[in-house]
Design an enzyme around this catalytic site. Sequence first.
Site, mmCIF file in Angstrom:
data_model
loop_
_atom_site.group_PDB
_atom_site.id
_atom_site.type_symbol
_atom_site.label_atom_id
_atom_site.label_comp_id
_atom_site.label_asym_id
_atom_site.label_seq_id
_atom_site.Cartn_x
_atom_site.Cartn_y
_atom_site.Cartn_z
ATOM 1 N N ASP A 183 -6.152 -4.113 -7.421
ATOM 2 C CA ASP A 183 -6.680 -4.747 -6.209
ATOM 3 C C ASP A 183 -6.839 -6.236 -6.480
ATOM 4 O O ASP A 183 -7.027 -6.647 -7.632
ATOM 5 C CB ASP A 183 -8.033 -4.146 -5.810
ATOM 6 C CG ASP A 183 -8.400 -4.546 -4.384
ATOM 7 O OD1 ASP A 183 -7.929 -3.889 -3.443
ATOM 8 O OD2 ASP A 183 -9.127 -5.548 -4.209
ATOM 9 N N ARG A 189 0.818 -1.224 0.000
ATOM 10 C CA ARG A 189 0.000 0.000 0.000
ATOM 11 C C ARG A 189 0.846 1.266 0.000
ATOM 12 O O ARG A 189 0.471 2.258 0.623
ATOM 13 C CB ARG A 189 -0.960 0.048 1.189
ATOM 14 C CG ARG A 189 -2.054 -0.973 1.162
ATOM 15 C CD ARG A 189 -3.199 -0.586 0.234
ATOM 16 N NE ARG A 189 -4.006 -1.770 -0.042
ATOM 17 C CZ ARG A 189 -5.086 -2.113 0.635
ATOM 18 N NH1 ARG A 189 -5.540 -1.335 1.577
ATOM 19 N NH2 ARG A 189 -5.741 -3.210 0.339
ATOM 20 N N ARG A 216 -4.170 6.202 0.334
ATOM 21 C CA ARG A 216 -4.786 7.418 0.887
ATOM 22 C C ARG A 216 -3.885 8.259 1.773
ATOM 23 O O ARG A 216 -4.224 9.385 2.089
ATOM 24 C CB ARG A 216 -6.050 7.039 1.664
ATOM 25 C CG ARG A 216 -7.216 6.694 0.751
ATOM 26 C CD ARG A 216 -8.444 6.404 1.573
ATOM 27 N NE ARG A 216 -8.144 5.363 2.528
ATOM 28 C CZ ARG A 216 -8.823 4.215 2.640
ATOM 29 N NH1 ARG A 216 -9.859 3.984 1.862
ATOM 30 N NH2 ARG A 216 -8.490 3.313 3.529
ATOM 31 N N TYR A 262 -13.711 -13.718 0.550
ATOM 32 C CA TYR A 262 -14.592 -12.595 0.182
ATOM 33 C C TYR A 262 -15.802 -13.081 -0.620
ATOM 34 O O TYR A 262 -16.928 -12.647 -0.391
ATOM 35 C CB TYR A 262 -13.829 -11.548 -0.637
ATOM 36 C CG TYR A 262 -12.905 -10.687 0.201
ATOM 37 C CD1 TYR A 262 -13.422 -9.831 1.173
ATOM 38 C CD2 TYR A 262 -11.531 -10.723 0.032
ATOM 39 C CE1 TYR A 262 -12.584 -9.039 1.953
ATOM 40 C CE2 TYR A 262 -10.687 -9.931 0.806
ATOM 41 C CZ TYR A 262 -11.220 -9.100 1.762
ATOM 42 O OH TYR A 262 -10.400 -8.322 2.535
ATOM 43 N N ARG A 315 -8.943 10.762 -5.594
ATOM 44 C CA ARG A 315 -10.090 10.035 -5.049
ATOM 45 C C ARG A 315 -11.311 10.909 -4.832
ATOM 46 O O ARG A 315 -12.430 10.408 -4.786
ATOM 47 C CB ARG A 315 -9.703 9.355 -3.722
ATOM 48 C CG ARG A 315 -9.112 7.991 -3.852
ATOM 49 C CD ARG A 315 -10.111 6.936 -4.321
ATOM 50 N NE ARG A 315 -10.798 6.275 -3.220
ATOM 51 C CZ ARG A 315 -12.092 6.299 -3.045
ATOM 52 N NH1 ARG A 315 -12.870 6.959 -3.870
ATOM 53 N NH2 ARG A 315 -12.633 5.651 -2.034
HETATM 54 O O1 CP3 Z 1 0.101 -2.243 -2.212
HETATM 55 C C1 CP3 Z 1 -0.099 -1.447 -3.154
HETATM 56 O O2 CP3 Z 1 0.268 -0.239 -3.136
HETATM 57 C C2 CP3 Z 1 -0.757 -1.981 -4.402
HETATM 58 C C3 CP3 Z 1 -2.166 -1.860 -4.474
HETATM 59 C C4 CP3 Z 1 -3.067 -2.783 -3.680
HETATM 60 C C5 CP3 Z 1 -4.351 -2.383 -3.267
HETATM 61 N N1 CP3 Z 1 -4.987 -3.466 -2.723
HETATM 62 C C6 CP3 Z 1 -4.912 -1.038 -3.462
HETATM 63 C C7 CP3 Z 1 -6.054 -0.644 -2.669
HETATM 64 C C8 CP3 Z 1 -2.881 -4.116 -3.309
HETATM 65 C C9 CP3 Z 1 -1.691 -5.026 -3.463
HETATM 66 C C10 CP3 Z 1 -4.122 -4.538 -2.707
HETATM 67 C C11 CP3 Z 1 -4.360 -5.904 -2.235
HETATM 68 C C12 CP3 Z 1 -5.545 -6.194 -1.415
HETATM 69 N N2 CP3 Z 1 -6.833 -5.756 -1.579
HETATM 70 C C13 CP3 Z 1 -5.548 -7.120 -0.352
HETATM 71 C C14 CP3 Z 1 -4.347 -7.888 0.131
HETATM 72 C C15 CP3 Z 1 -3.461 -7.021 0.958
HETATM 73 C C16 CP3 Z 1 -4.094 -6.564 2.241
HETATM 74 O O3 CP3 Z 1 -4.295 -5.355 2.376
HETATM 75 O O4 CP3 Z 1 -4.414 -7.424 3.067
HETATM 76 C C17 CP3 Z 1 -6.852 -7.172 0.173
HETATM 77 C C18 CP3 Z 1 -7.306 -8.015 1.349
HETATM 78 C C19 CP3 Z 1 -7.664 -6.316 -0.623
HETATM 79 C C20 CP3 Z 1 -9.119 -6.053 -0.467
HETATM 80 C C21 CP3 Z 1 -9.318 -4.616 -0.190
HETATM 81 N N3 CP3 Z 1 -9.322 -3.621 -1.163
HETATM 82 C C22 CP3 Z 1 -9.421 -3.975 1.066
HETATM 83 C C23 CP3 Z 1 -9.465 -4.687 2.403
HETATM 84 C C24 CP3 Z 1 -9.471 -2.589 0.832
HETATM 85 C C25 CP3 Z 1 -9.428 -1.465 1.854
HETATM 86 C C26 CP3 Z 1 -10.716 -0.852 2.232
HETATM 87 C C27 CP3 Z 1 -10.404 0.505 2.857
HETATM 88 O O5 CP3 Z 1 -10.963 1.501 2.390
HETATM 89 O O6 CP3 Z 1 -9.590 0.596 3.793
HETATM 90 C C28 CP3 Z 1 -9.415 -2.392 -0.567
HETATM 91 C C29 CP3 Z 1 -9.395 -1.096 -1.259
HETATM 92 C C30 CP3 Z 1 -8.052 -0.622 -1.678
HETATM 93 N N4 CP3 Z 1 -7.169 -1.377 -2.407
HETATM 94 C C31 CP3 Z 1 -7.476 0.666 -1.452
HETATM 95 C C32 CP3 Z 1 -6.236 0.665 -2.102
HETATM 96 C C33 CP3 Z 1 -5.262 1.806 -2.242
HETATM 97 C C34 CP3 Z 1 -8.136 1.838 -0.718
HETATM 98 C C35 CP3 Z 1 -9.147 2.343 -1.685
HETATM 99 C C36 CP3 Z 1 -9.560 3.757 -1.561
HETATM 100 O O7 CP3 Z 1 -8.930 4.620 -2.200
HETATM 101 O O8 CP3 Z 1 -10.578 4.000 -0.902
#
Ligand code: CP3
Length: 351
Positions: A75, A26, A30, A151, A39
């Site tokens: 994602d 990540r 944000r 999921y 965003r």
């Molecule tokens: O790491 C990076 O910079 C690459 C991008 C990346 C994202 N998601 C961007 C993202 C990667 C590798 C992921 C993987 C991901 N997505 C996982 C495995 C890693 C982990 O975090 O455990 C999982 C479980 C997901 C599912 C998912 N997508 C979750 C739990 C969330 C967060 C919800 C939140 O708002 O906190 C997302 C959304 C997401 N994926 C965001 C980002 C930058 C936030 C989205 C936003 O801008 O609102």
Amino acid sequence: MVKDSSRFINACWGKPHNAVPVWFMRQAGRYQPTYRQLREHHSFLQMAHSDTVITDVTCRPVEELGVDAAILFSDIMIPMGPMGVDFDIQEHYGPVIAHPIRSGQDVKHIKPLRPEKSLPEIFRSIEQICRRIDPVPLIGFAGAPFTLASYLIEGGPSKTYTETKKMMWEQPDLWKELMKRLADGVISHLSAQIRHGVQAVQIFDSWIGTLGVEDFEYAVLPTMQEIFSELNALQVPTIYFGTDNLALLPLIKQSGARVLSLDWRVSLAEVRKELGSQVALQGNLDPVVLLSSWEVLARKARRVLEDMAGDPAYVFNLGHGVPPGTNPELLKRLVDLVHDYAPATGSGMEI
Ligand code: CP3
């Protein structure tokens, strides 16, 4: 110190390099003011399907923080769309599935993934990113079948994974079929990412720690072994990430992943002793430390570095993603602290 653009890849293979490599899960997100601005006008899914946004958001951490690798901005859920799953991603919550998968009919509806055909924007971006950050490597990724299945079956985030475990135990054939369809999707998606230029791949199994040893061994490990054996043939480092998975580590080592990415609950020095030198390790600073003072952060980061001092098969990272409230300045100082810490090996240094 000479900037060594291949130190991340070298560390994955356990080869000599001139400083500990570092990148963050990540690292695009944000906590960055520029990301938050984007965003304001676009949903996460809109951003993740725009080639110009993917490219820009992926490259910025390399340019702004000086990390040793980029990770594709996407994602784990993105390939689920073309595989026939209707979902949304809700802010501060996570993926939400319109029709959770529970029956044989539901599983049959999961289609094979034809990545270049259904997600052309991702593959255009990979090529643009590789040109823009060259020679810094780009990491591709996918979700692991278990974490994706959790999921799909629960319909969203879960604490107990009740429906997932019930399917695994009560309908083993259906579970196998679901794992197979998801594994095929992961293999095609990651192979396509590699064809288009990613130099390493990480598989995210964030929630695997909910499983007991026996369940992991019979219901998940064979699928992971198949995935890693296909990907290892493509000659790029393969990384397997999980959290809360200490009890599973001896089995996780048998998955065939070249690098294990671990969270803060374990001592990397202990894991190295336990698992031997056949795998590289990545991790494992507690991400919450990023919300503390620089003094605390620096002390905890040095502690992690001491654990792995002199170990060539080591990549510094967090134990999970960068929290949204992180001060970007602290992250930049952390990158410098890691690079300045100490040479990673006694031989082959270029100082
Ligand atoms: O790491 C990076 O910079 C690459 C991008 C990346 C994202 N998601 C961007 C993202 C990667 C590798 C992921 C993987 C991901 N997505 C996982 C495995 C890693 C982990 O975090 O455990 C999982 C479980 C997901 C599912 C998912 N997508 C979750 C739990 C969330 C967060 C919800 C939140 O708002 O906190 C997302 C959304 C997401 N994926 C965001 C980002 C930058 C936030 C989205 C936003 O801008 O609102």
